[in-house]
Design an enzyme around this catalytic site. Sequence first.
Site, PDB file in Angstrom:
ATOM      1  N   THR B 153       0.883  -1.174   0.000  1.00 32.21           N
ATOM      2  CA  THR B 153       0.000   0.000   0.000  1.00 32.21           C
ATOM      3  C   THR B 153       0.920   1.223   0.000  1.00 32.21           C
ATOM      4  OG1 THR B 153      -0.210  -0.163   2.402  1.00 32.21           O
ATOM      5  CG2 THR B 153      -1.994  -1.082   1.083  1.00 32.21           C
ATOM      6  N   LYS B 179       3.823  -7.163   3.855  1.00 34.53           N
ATOM      7  CA  LYS B 179       3.628  -5.734   3.559  1.00 34.53           C
ATOM      8  C   LYS B 179       3.281  -5.055   4.872  1.00 34.53           C
ATOM      9  CE  LYS B 179       0.368  -3.503   3.266  1.00 34.53           C
ATOM     10  NZ  LYS B 179      -0.432  -2.650   4.235  1.00 34.53           N
ATOM     11  N   THR B 190       0.420  -3.732  11.428  1.00 33.75           N
ATOM     12  CA  THR B 190      -0.564  -3.765  10.348  1.00 33.75           C
ATOM     13  C   THR B 190       0.106  -4.353   9.203  1.00 33.75           C
ATOM     14  OG1 THR B 190      -1.557  -1.741  10.850  1.00 33.75           O
ATOM     15  CG2 THR B 190      -1.924  -2.553   8.662  1.00 33.75           C
ATOM     16  N   GLU B 275       5.977   4.360   7.210  1.00 34.91           N
ATOM     17  CA  GLU B 275       5.521   5.517   6.443  1.00 34.91           C
ATOM     18  C   GLU B 275       6.380   6.740   6.727  1.00 34.91           C
ATOM     19  OE1 GLU B 275       0.861   4.480   5.518  1.00 34.91           O
ATOM     20  OE2 GLU B 275       1.326   5.634   7.305  1.00 34.91           O
ATOM     21  N   ASN B 401      -0.224  10.679   5.786  1.00 34.73           N
ATOM     22  CA  ASN B 401      -1.449  10.373   6.513  1.00 34.73           C
ATOM     23  C   ASN B 401      -2.400  11.549   6.672  1.00 34.73           C
ATOM     24  OD1 ASN B 401      -1.200   7.513   7.192  1.00 34.73           O
ATOM     25  ND2 ASN B 401       0.714   8.206   8.119  1.00 34.73           N
TER      26      ASN B 401
END
Lengths: 406, 406
Positions: B153, B179, B190, B275, B401
């Site tokens: 993602t 992932k 996650t 991220e 985000n």
Amino acid sequence: MKKIEGGVTAAKGYQASAAAAGIKYQGRTDMALVYTEKPAVCAGTFTTNVVKAAPVLWDKEIVAKGAPVHAVVLNSGIANACTGEEGKQQNAAMAVAVADQLDIRTEEVLTASTGVIGMQLPLEPLQKGAVLLKQNLSAGREAAEAAARAIMTTDTVPKEAAVSFEVDGVTVTVGGMSKGSGMIHPNMATMLSVTTTDAAISREDLQELTKEAVADSFNMISVDRDTSTNDTYLVLANGASGITIQKGMKAYEDFKEALNYVSTELAKQMAADGEGATKLFEVKVVHCESREKAKTLGKSVITSNLVKTAVFGSDANWGRILCALGYAGVPFNPEIIDLTLEAEGTSLVLVQDGVATDYSEGKATELLSKQKVTVICDMKEGDSSATAWGCDLTYDYVKINGDYRS
Amino acid sequence: MKKIEGGVTAAKGYQASAAAAGIKYQGRTDMALVYTEKPAVCAGTFTTNVVKAAPVLWDKEIVAKGAPVHAVVLNSGIANACTGEEGKQQNAAMAVAVADQLDIRTEEVLTASTGVIGMQLPLEPLQKGAVLLKQNLSAGREAAEAAARAIMTTDTVPKEAAVSFEVDGVTVTVGGMSKGSGMIHPNMATMLSVTTTDAAISREDLQELTKEAVADSFNMISVDRDTSTNDTYLVLANGASGITIQKGMKAYEDFKEALNYVSTELAKQMAADGEGATKLFEVKVVHCESREKAKTLGKSVITSNLVKTAVFGSDANWGRILCALGYAGVPFNPEIIDLTLEAEGTSLVLVQDGVATDYSEGKATELLSKQKVTVICDMKEGDSSATAWGCDLTYDYVKINGDYRS
């Protein structure tokens, strides 16, 4: 209960002052003093962090002993945490310097520090500061604000709140100040807060009420999930109003309400002024099985980085809210939850029975762009509710904390 | 144990494929398939979030039943979480579509989804995707990498790891992909992860070893403290090597080591690709009273926003590390701790016995500027240790985000 202007000098018999002592910051005030001529009963709650700053250890001992106090001296710039024996000595020196100036005993002086962890407090500025603090003491409104300003670190605004209520025609006042912007997380927020009242009250009752007030205010806010080494909340009651508050009296309930109001107001001001924050983010958890559970759920949402960045971006990414509720560590039925967004009196239902409604994304973004944004999580399982306050996570939070040693 | 190139097709008897089904993303692959012709024993661990995605509920049931499986189908773009009854139906439809193509039973197909919460999976792309996945199946190295890439993602790189070991001259292989970049926090990250092995092993033993592997790998990383609704870790063992692994054999220990290696490698790759991350941040807690306590302390440090922003800014703000240890919820003596910074083989002692050494800030900044930064927290109280992995908190995390619904 009447909201009034003011801070730590709003109640009778208190004076405050600020001084530019040059401890670490230059060109600004960095020491504050709160003084009561009449000795005051004192209650306090402190950080739960295993690593406790020297002033926290000092105050805990004084509050535990229960003897009356006369002053609180606070400094910003250096936290006096992780400073070993030398740190304890410097903290005592700060109390001694103030006690000498005020002609009171050292053990009647409470201390509080905030700023960088690991640096030692320099002695000379402390002593110079103590002299200035004595010179500047005043019972005026400006002195209270100057004190509130002197304890700021990354805060952008001073934080004060005050209320009064009547007992048999006599006014009793509760007023306070606090600082806190980063390293802010329940148990307690990284914060220093001093509240004063001219009520007379027993130490035991004051401690009990202080704990209750903290539970619903300072312990319900979070900026960054980091619980600091220096958190200190002190409440001084000097009895100067001539009113004695005891359990069973209506005045006891009034006093409780006043103390809760001041601590909640100060807590919300800290959340809104979170490092880099552009918005106050309020989460109300309603119709929950128990109040404790509602608190746990609310705190989980306000501390989620993903929720906080979405709030910053005014993105109604409600999935992240459900997700944060889901990992709070308490059971609930996700298939019956409603989520409602509220801002400036307008509300929008985003989720009904666990799935999205056909709400307008444009409308949601509009509400999320306001300065105060509320999310209501309706658990539909009971009668308890709780509110938590946080803020958005922004570029400026990263900048403030990545760019220099704050 | 020999580290080898490869992912889910490294072990014998496995094929993989990817497809651009157009579920949400355009112009990239978004479905992946892992297939074993020989039926495989399967173990799995799943998110602890109360809010569980439809594929998580589906897989938990299959893994609990314990019947052999033939395939895992995964999609990116839409998480199929908070999607109610319709979500469960769409998930079943995804399994049916793949089962039809592969001519196997629906209950032999495991599913996994990752992406936006709250959106429904569209049926047509799923069915088109299933056809393509069947067409593209291959046992080659490229197919494994294509599958690892299709489940990304906000990940910036595909994540794979593989090892092999010998049992009586026969090679046994363990390989996996995963992932995970945002909404990453222990219990579990996650993440979606599929590991395959050609060993034969009982379902009970495989489940036990899988749990152990997760405890020291996926549960020891954090990007943002957010535990997702979709976390899924599946381990398939098809026995194609001809080697049976049983407790008491040396091969059992070898297999355990291999599984731990693959899961730890995948976990570290996820932390490093957090991220917006610019660095892998490793925290080793040593000489601790117990392993559980060391884990708790390590995880507290890697999840602190203040520590993470300081790492981003290459600022040796060690006070924040001590502070994060202090609020971890376990007791220790802060006055005996040493903190050491390590990067690229060079180390620098920042704190000795709880207070700062006279380390060079320039040197500290230099070490903190490296791509992998390690902090060693020496508790000096026992013999246990643990390692946790995280990353820095950066402007890009906020951007990723805050700017769009990821």
